[in-house]
Design a protein around this motif. Structure first.
Motif, mmCIF file in Angstrom:
data_model
loop_
_atom_site.group_PDB
_atom_site.id
_atom_site.type_symbol
_atom_site.label_atom_id
_atom_site.label_comp_id
_atom_site.label_asym_id
_atom_site.label_seq_id
_atom_site.Cartn_x
_atom_site.Cartn_y
_atom_site.Cartn_z
ATOM 1 N N VAL A 161 48.903 62.733 30.210
ATOM 2 C CA VAL A 161 49.844 61.871 30.930
ATOM 3 C C VAL A 161 49.625 60.421 30.528
ATOM 4 C CG1 VAL A 161 50.472 60.983 33.206
ATOM 5 C CG2 VAL A 161 50.159 63.445 32.876
ATOM 6 N N MET A 172 58.517 57.273 32.646
ATOM 7 C CA MET A 172 57.777 57.946 33.711
ATOM 8 C C MET A 172 58.510 57.714 35.035
ATOM 9 S SD MET A 172 55.092 59.025 31.896
ATOM 10 C CE MET A 172 53.899 59.509 33.121
ATOM 11 N N SER A 174 58.935 59.017 39.331
ATOM 12 C CA SER A 174 58.430 59.758 40.478
ATOM 13 C C SER A 174 59.617 60.330 41.245
ATOM 14 C CB SER A 174 57.617 58.839 41.403
ATOM 15 O OG SER A 174 56.449 58.381 40.747
ATOM 16 N N VAL A 199 59.188 62.014 31.744
ATOM 17 C CA VAL A 199 58.177 62.729 32.531
ATOM 18 C C VAL A 199 58.385 62.415 34.009
ATOM 19 C CG1 VAL A 199 55.717 63.012 32.991
ATOM 20 C CG2 VAL A 199 56.521 62.695 30.638
ATOM 21 N N SER A 201 56.973 63.006 38.013
ATOM 22 C CA SER A 201 55.828 63.329 38.858
ATOM 23 C C SER A 201 56.335 63.716 40.240
ATOM 24 C CB SER A 201 54.893 62.120 38.965
ATOM 25 O OG SER A 201 53.870 62.358 39.919
ATOM 26 N N GLN A 205 52.401 67.395 40.553
ATOM 27 C CA GLN A 205 52.431 67.946 39.193
ATOM 28 C C GLN A 205 53.280 67.045 38.302
ATOM 29 O OE1 GLN A 205 50.539 70.469 38.584
ATOM 30 N NE2 GLN A 205 50.222 71.410 40.595
ATOM 31 N N TYR A 206 53.282 67.365 36.993
ATOM 32 C CA TYR A 206 54.083 66.616 36.030
ATOM 33 C C TYR A 206 55.015 67.570 35.277
ATOM 34 C CZ TYR A 206 50.962 62.666 36.838
ATOM 35 O OH TYR A 206 50.265 61.640 37.422
ATOM 36 N N CYS A 208 58.221 67.681 32.141
ATOM 37 C CA CYS A 208 58.803 66.989 30.980
ATOM 38 C C CYS A 208 60.254 67.431 30.796
ATOM 39 C CB CYS A 208 58.022 67.317 29.707
ATOM 40 S SG CYS A 208 56.285 66.852 29.752
#
Length: 304
Positions: A161, A172, A174, A199, A201, A205-206, A208
């Protein structure tokens, strides 16, 4: 690292995968996923000298039966034997068909830690089961999921990450919902293209999000899909949906995110995602169909 011996160096530059022996007596009695109980095993500590004895002098990999030796006692793995034209790479004597049964028995008595010990695996495994365990070890590192280049970085999820954020400069976000716009000014000239990885969040967890253009047979198509940054058994706890549309029409896809253990190419080539024909994508884009303007919305949720 170069050995100073051009004969060895040339052979090491051509690695070869060797199938493990089918030895039911050794493999069936020990589960490759269950570590040996250290309290009852006296032979767990293996000196570096013994490990070196089991290392092929050509490919430097661990040797498995049949282990060959020359008349002078120099050993060689079965995979490298045909590559040295039946000549011992150490003393240049003919190898023949002599097996080093003593070394094979020594190997059978050994128990070694998993090579992913530094990643958290605490198991100790019989020599002949260790390689199979390591191919399935849940602690083995993940490959970088970035699809825009052939990145060779590996590591655990927190490391990857940070790598994606700092080195690949990926977006990135959320949250479990998203709304992304993909634009291309000359879509008819693009046969294969990959947009920047995103990506997300959520749920601790993450995930893609991939979007790319490729050829499906003779037809140019776009595909969007989600991958989970973790193992497949964890990925199955989640679902996601993708939606794209325009001009009063829309396409909806719902599926389970694939683990990043599967490469993005493997997922793409299995068509496990939202597939949009180019003509349909341009119809959704509106205008004169000379510019791609797709808005993809989606949601991720955890199954109960």
């Amino acid at each position: 690292m170069a050995s100073g011996n051009p004969f060895f160096d040339d052979l090491r530059s051509k690695p070869e995968v060797i199938d493990l022996p089918q030895n039911e007596d050794r493999l069936d009695s020990e589960s490759v996923n269950e570590p040996t109980q250290t309290a009852t095993k006296p032979n767990l500590i293996v000196s570096s000298n013994v490990r070196e004895l089991l290392e092929c002098p050509v490919c430097l990999n661990a040797m498995y039966p049949p282990i060959h030796q020359c008349l002078n006692g120099h050993t060689l793995c079965s995979g490298c034997k045909p590559r040295v034209h039946n000549r011992c790479p150490t003393c240049r004597h003919e190898l023949g068909n002599i097996r080093c049964l003593a070394l094979e028995k020594v190997a059978a008595s050994l128990e070694l830690p998993c090579k992913y010990q530094s990643y958290g695996c605490v198991g100790i495994y019989p020599y002949y089961s260790k390689l199979k365990h390591e191919s399935q070890c849940s602690y083995r590192p993940y490959s970088c999921p970035y699809a825009g280049s052939e990145c060779t970085v590996v590591g655990d999820i927190p490391f990857l990450v940070a790598h994606l954020k700092d080195d690949h400069k990926v977006d990135m976000h959320s949250g479990s919902t998203f709304n992304h716009r993909y634009v291309k000014s000359n879509p008819h000239e693009v046969g294969n293209a990959t947009w920047m990885l995103t990506v997300f969040s959520c749920f601790g967890q993450y995930f893609c999000l991939h979007f790319e253009a490729f050829q499906l047979g003779m037809a140019p198509v776009y595909i969007a899909f989600l991958r989970f940054m973790g193992d497949d058994d964890e990925a199955k706890n989640y679902s996601y949906s993708l939606e794209v549309g325009g001009n009063g029409r829309k396409l909806i896809w719902q599926g389970v995110p694939r683990s990043i253990r599967d490469s993005h190419r493997k997922v793409r080539d299995s068509f496990d995602g939202l597939i949009i024909q180019r003509n349909m994508a341009l119809f959704f884009s509106g205008g004169d169909r000379k510019e791609l303007k797709l808005r993809v919305t989606g949601r991720i949720w955890k199954e109960q």
